[in-house]
Design an enzyme around this catalytic site. Structure first.
Site, PDB file in Angstrom:
ATOM      1  CD  GLU A   1       4.898   5.448  -1.774  1.00  0.00           C
ATOM      2  OE1 GLU A   1       5.457   6.165  -2.440  1.00  0.00           O
ATOM      3  OE2 GLU A   1       4.028   5.429  -0.811  1.00  0.00           O
TER       4      GLU A   1
ATOM      5  CE  LYS B   1       6.185   9.571  -4.167  1.00  0.00           C
ATOM      6  NZ  LYS B   1       5.596   9.520  -2.989  1.00  0.00           N
TER       7      LYS B   1
ATOM      8  CB  CYS C   1       2.410   7.455  -2.859  1.00  0.00           C
ATOM      9  SG  CYS C   1       1.736   8.419  -1.353  1.00  0.00           S
TER      10      CYS C   1
END
Length: 325
Positions: free
Chosen positions: A47, A129, A163
C-alpha cells in the site's frame, strides 16, 4: 479471452524510497525485473509504496505533520505522468503483470490508490481506497463504488484492496460477488503502536488477509512494506521511539483454502516472496464454501451495491428558450 491458469506470483516485502518518487520508480522497476527473471507472471506491491506511507499521521498532531505535507504531495504519483509510464513500460518490457500500490495525486487531492497493469503495459484499472482508515482521513480523499471491482484478465479475475478494507464485511462481499480468483491485499507495514493496539498488529491483519482467501476462495497476495532505519531517523523524535518501530514487514501469500503458500521473510528483511498458483484448485475450495453462490441465502440477506462512479461536476448544455417552442 484465453486465460492462463497456472503460474508463479510474487509479493513485495520492502521499504519504500521514502518521499522520493524518482528513486522509488527505479526500485519498483528493479523489482519488476527481478520477479520476471525468477519466472513470475504477476508482482504485487504494498500500500502507498510510492512514495511511502505517511507514518507521521500516527505520531503527533496534524500541525506537527505539516512539515511533510508538501514533500509528500510533490512526490505523489500522477496517473499518466512520465513516471507512471515508466512503470507501464517496465511491465511490458519484462512481460509481467504489475499491481502497484501508490499515493495518487489528482488535482489538489491525494488518494490511496492501486493500479493493475498487464504484461503488455496496458492499464487494466486504477482504483482508490473507498474509505481511508482513521488518521489517513487527514491526508487522503475517498474512492467510490467503481473502485470495488474485479477485472477479467489473461491470468484470471483480479481484484485489489488496501489495508483495513479487508475488515469491511460489505466491501469484501461485493468483491466476492464478482468471482475474484486472484486478490492483492496491500499493507503498509505492521510497526506502529506495537504492543499498544492489537488491531494494528501483524497477527490481526495477516489473519484478515487469510480469512479473505478462505471466505472468497481466491488466492491472496499480501505484499507488505517495512519501515527502514532511515525512515525512523526522519520521522521519530526523542520520546516517541515506541510509537513506530523499524521493520514490520510481514508479507505472505495464501491459497483459496486459506493455506499459507510460502515461507515468510524476517520482518526487517527485504525481498520477494513467491508461490505457484493453479486457478483450477479454486473449484475444490468452492465445493465447500461459496458465500455468493450455493452457500448464500439471498431470500434472507442481500447487499445493496452502488458501483457507479461519483462525478463531482456534471456538465450539460443549457436549453435555450427557442428550443422549447
Amino acid at each position: 479471452m484465453e486465460q492462463r491458469s497456472r503460474y508463479k506470483v510474487a509479493a513485495v516485502q520492502a521499504a519504500p524510497s521514502f518521499l522520493d518518487l524518482e528513486a522509488g520508480i527505479e526500485r519498483a522497476i528493479g523489482m519488476i525485473a527481478e520477479a520476471a527473471g525468477a519466472g513470475a507472471t504477476l508482482i504485487a506491491f504494498p500500500e502507498a509504496w510510492l512514495p511511502g506511507y505517511p507514518w507521521w499521521i500516527w505520531l503527533d498532531s496534524p500541525a506537527w505533520g505539516m512539515r511533510f505535507v508538501q514533500r509528500h504531495f510533490e512526490n505523489a504519483l500522477e496517473i499518466g505522468s512520465p513516471q507512471f509510464e515508466r512503470i507501464r513500460s517496465a511491465a511490458a518490457k519484462h512481460d509481467i503483470y504489475v499491481v502497484l500500490g501508490f499515493c495518487e495525486r489528482s488535482g489538489g487531492t491525494l488518494y490511496i490508490a492501486q493500479a493493475i497493469i498487464d504484461d503488455h503495459g496496458t492499464v487494466i484499472a486504477t482504483r482508490r481506497k473507498l474509505k481511508p482508515t482513521h488518521a489517513e482521513r487527514t491526508v487522503y480523499g475517498e474512492g467510490d463504488g467503481s473502485d470495488i471491482a474485479v477485472h477479467e484478465t489473461g491470468i484470471g479475475r483480479i481484484g485489489a484492496l488496501c489495508c483495513a478494507e479487508h475488515i469491511q464485511p460489505l466491501t469484501k462481499y461485493a468483491m466476492y460477488s464478482q468471482h475474484e480468483q486472484v486478490h492483492v491485499a496491500a499493507w503498509p507495514s505492521f510497526s506502529v503502536y506495537r504492543g499498544m493496539a492489537f488491531q494494528l498488529s501483524a497477527e490481526a491483519n495477516n489473519a484478515a488477509s487469510q480469512v479473505y482467501a478462505l471466505e472468497g476462495q481466491c488466492y491472496v497476495l499480501a505484499p507488505c512494506a517495512l519501515v527502514s532505519p532511515e525512515m525512523i531517523k526522519m520521522l521519530v523524535e526523542p520520546g516517541k521511539e515506541a510509537l513506530l518501530l523499524p521493520g514490520g514487514g510481514y508479507a505472505m501469500i495464501y491459497g483459496p483454502d486459506g493455506a499459507p503458500l510460502c515461507e515468510p521473510l524476517p520482518e526487517t528483511h527485504e525481498g520477494l516472496l513467491y508461490a505457484d498458483i493453479d486457478l483450477g484448485t479454486i473449484s475444490v475450495a468452492k465445493a465447500a464454501y461459496d458465500p455468493v453462490g450455493h452457500y448464500s441465502r439471498p431470500d434472507v440477506l442481500r447487499l445493496l451495491f452502488n458501483r457507479e462512479p461519483h462525478a463531482r461536476v456534471e456538465t450539460f448544455e443549457p436549453i435555450r428558450p427557442s428550443e422549447t417552442l
